[in-house]
Write a protein that holds these residues in place. Structure first.
Motif, PDB file in Angstrom:
ATOM      1  N   UNK A   1       9.552  18.157 -10.586  1.00 29.73           N
ATOM      2  CA  UNK A   1       8.365  18.158  -9.765  1.00 29.73           C
ATOM      3  C   UNK A   1       7.931  16.711  -9.531  1.00 29.73           C
ATOM      4  N   UNK A   2       7.482  16.413  -8.350  1.00 34.95           N
ATOM      5  CA  UNK A   2       7.072  15.055  -7.997  1.00 34.95           C
ATOM      6  C   UNK A   2       5.564  14.989  -7.799  1.00 34.95           C
ATOM      7  N   UNK A   3       4.989  13.880  -8.211  1.00 33.44           N
ATOM      8  CA  UNK A   3       3.574  13.616  -7.994  1.00 33.44           C
ATOM      9  C   UNK A   3       3.470  12.518  -6.945  1.00 33.44           C
ATOM     10  N   UNK A   4       2.787  12.755  -5.832  1.00 32.80           N
ATOM     11  CA  UNK A   4       2.684  11.723  -4.797  1.00 32.80           C
ATOM     12  C   UNK A   4       1.794  10.570  -5.242  1.00 32.80           C
ATOM     13  N   UNK A   5       2.135   9.379  -4.780  1.00 40.33           N
ATOM     14  CA  UNK A   5       1.304   8.195  -4.992  1.00 40.33           C
ATOM     15  C   UNK A   5       0.561   7.990  -3.676  1.00 40.33           C
ATOM     16  N   UNK A   6      -0.758   8.136  -3.723  1.00 41.35           N
ATOM     17  CA  UNK A   6      -1.585   8.148  -2.514  1.00 41.35           C
ATOM     18  C   UNK A   6      -2.495   6.918  -2.488  1.00 41.35           C
ATOM     19  N   UNK A   7      -2.640   6.320  -1.309  1.00 38.04           N
ATOM     20  CA  UNK A   7      -3.552   5.185  -1.139  1.00 38.04           C
ATOM     21  C   UNK A   7      -4.984   5.716  -1.239  1.00 38.04           C
ATOM     22  N   UNK A   8      -5.758   5.212  -2.219  1.00 39.47           N
ATOM     23  CA  UNK A   8      -7.132   5.714  -2.382  1.00 39.47           C
ATOM     24  C   UNK A   8      -8.086   5.092  -1.364  1.00 39.47           C
ATOM     25  N   UNK A   9      -9.272   5.667  -1.271  1.00 37.99           N
ATOM     26  CA  UNK A   9     -10.310   5.051  -0.456  1.00 37.99           C
ATOM     27  C   UNK A   9     -10.673   3.695  -1.051  1.00 37.99           C
ATOM     28  N   UNK A  10     -10.815   2.692  -0.212  1.00 36.86           N
ATOM     29  CA  UNK A  10     -11.062   1.331  -0.693  1.00 36.86           C
ATOM     30  C   UNK A  10     -12.399   0.777  -0.213  1.00 36.86           C
ATOM     31  N   UNK A  11     -13.220   1.604   0.324  1.00 35.37           N
ATOM     32  CA  UNK A  11     -14.524   1.173   0.826  1.00 35.37           C
ATOM     33  C   UNK A  11     -14.893   1.998   2.045  1.00 35.37           C
ATOM     34  N   UNK A  12     -16.168   1.969   2.370  1.00 32.99           N
ATOM     35  CA  UNK A  12     -16.678   2.823   3.437  1.00 32.99           C
ATOM     36  C   UNK A  12     -16.047   2.551   4.795  1.00 32.99           C
ATOM     37  N   UNK A  13     -15.863   1.297   5.155  1.00 33.29           N
ATOM     38  CA  UNK A  13     -15.347   0.985   6.495  1.00 33.29           C
ATOM     39  C   UNK A  13     -13.862   0.621   6.494  1.00 33.29           C
ATOM     40  N   UNK A  14     -13.198   0.728   5.359  1.00 33.95           N
ATOM     41  CA  UNK A  14     -11.785   0.354   5.259  1.00 33.95           C
ATOM     42  C   UNK A  14     -10.915   1.553   5.629  1.00 33.95           C
ATOM     43  N   UNK A  15      -9.998   1.350   6.601  1.00 35.84           N
ATOM     44  CA  UNK A  15      -9.136   2.442   7.045  1.00 35.84           C
ATOM     45  C   UNK A  15      -7.669   2.218   6.722  1.00 35.84           C
ATOM     46  N   UNK A  16      -7.309   0.961   6.361  1.00 29.43           N
ATOM     47  CA  UNK A  16      -5.921   0.667   6.025  1.00 29.43           C
ATOM     48  C   UNK A  16      -5.862  -0.492   5.037  1.00 29.43           C
ATOM     49  N   UNK A  17      -4.699  -0.643   4.421  1.00 32.73           N
ATOM     50  CA  UNK A  17      -4.475  -1.715   3.458  1.00 32.73           C
ATOM     51  C   UNK A  17      -3.031  -2.181   3.579  1.00 32.73           C
ATOM     52  N   UNK A  18      -2.754  -3.322   3.004  1.00 27.75           N
ATOM     53  CA  UNK A  18      -1.394  -3.840   2.952  1.00 27.75           C
ATOM     54  C   UNK A  18      -0.903  -3.745   1.521  1.00 27.75           C
ATOM     55  N   UNK A  19       0.310  -3.237   1.340  1.00 28.99           N
ATOM     56  CA  UNK A  19       0.914  -3.207   0.003  1.00 28.99           C
ATOM     57  C   UNK A  19       1.327  -4.652  -0.298  1.00 28.99           C
ATOM     58  N   UNK A  20       0.593  -5.316  -1.180  1.00 35.67           N
ATOM     59  CA  UNK A  20       0.871  -6.718  -1.492  1.00 35.67           C
ATOM     60  C   UNK A  20       2.117  -6.845  -2.354  1.00 35.67           C
ATOM     61  N   UNK A  21       2.207  -5.996  -3.381  1.00 41.68           N
ATOM     62  CA  UNK A  21       3.390  -6.018  -4.244  1.00 41.68           C
ATOM     63  C   UNK A  21       3.451  -4.750  -5.071  1.00 41.68           C
ATOM     64  N   UNK A  22       4.668  -4.417  -5.472  1.00 35.92           N
ATOM     65  CA  UNK A  22       4.906  -3.322  -6.413  1.00 35.92           C
ATOM     66  C   UNK A  22       5.142  -3.939  -7.786  1.00 35.92           C
ATOM     67  N   UNK A  23       4.555  -3.364  -8.802  1.00 34.39           N
ATOM     68  CA  UNK A  23       4.714  -3.858 -10.168  1.00 34.39           C
ATOM     69  C   UNK A  23       5.822  -3.111 -10.906  1.00 34.39           C
ATOM     70  N   UNK A  24       6.310  -2.054 -10.308  1.00 33.02           N
ATOM     71  CA  UNK A  24       7.400  -1.246 -10.862  1.00 33.02           C
ATOM     72  C   UNK A  24       8.474  -1.090  -9.795  1.00 33.02           C
ATOM     73  N   UNK A  25       9.685  -0.814 -10.246  1.00 33.33           N
ATOM     74  CA  UNK A  25      10.807  -0.552  -9.346  1.00 33.33           C
ATOM     75  C   UNK A  25      11.216   0.904  -9.456  1.00 33.33           C
ATOM     76  N   UNK A  26      11.902   1.417  -8.444  1.00 38.12           N
ATOM     77  CA  UNK A  26      12.414   2.782  -8.496  1.00 38.12           C
ATOM     78  C   UNK A  26      13.299   2.911  -9.742  1.00 38.12           C
ATOM     79  N   UNK A  27      13.073   3.977 -10.493  1.00 38.45           N
ATOM     80  CA  UNK A  27      13.827   4.217 -11.717  1.00 38.45           C
ATOM     81  C   UNK A  27      13.107   3.767 -12.972  1.00 38.45           C
TER      82      UNK A  27
END
Length: 97
Positions: A1-27
């Protein structure tokens, strides 16, 4: 079973974000509430925490991607599915002189 990683709300007027970096790798093994990625907006930089423990099974938004709030940017596998993720090959040993 997989659990999705979802972008959370980041503020009232914020509609998008940039993935700056991943701290983990696949696997990589992941603990619940462990930092997985860093998200940036024009107003804030925020760590994104793992929603569950398991293995990082997929990253669908690599670093530099612009993602909408609520978007699924990866998944965490658990149980038998986590075992199916191919392990990273061990680095080759340097030849002995």
């Amino acid at each position: 079973m997989a659990t999705p990683i979802v972008v959370p709300g980041l503020g009232e007027s914020v509609t998008e974000a940039t993935v700056a970096k991943w701290m983990k790798n696949v696997g990589d093994a992941v603990r619940a509430d462990e930092p997985l990625a860093e998200l940036e907006t024009d107003k804030v930089t925020q760590e994104l925490y793992a929603p569950a423990a398991g293995t990082l099974g997929e990253i669908t938004a690599p670093a530099g991607s612009v993602v909408a709030i609520g978007a699924v940017i990866g998944q965490i596998l658990d149980g038998a599915a986590a075992a199916a993720v191919p392990a990273k090959p061990a680095p080759a040993a340097a030849p002995q002189p």
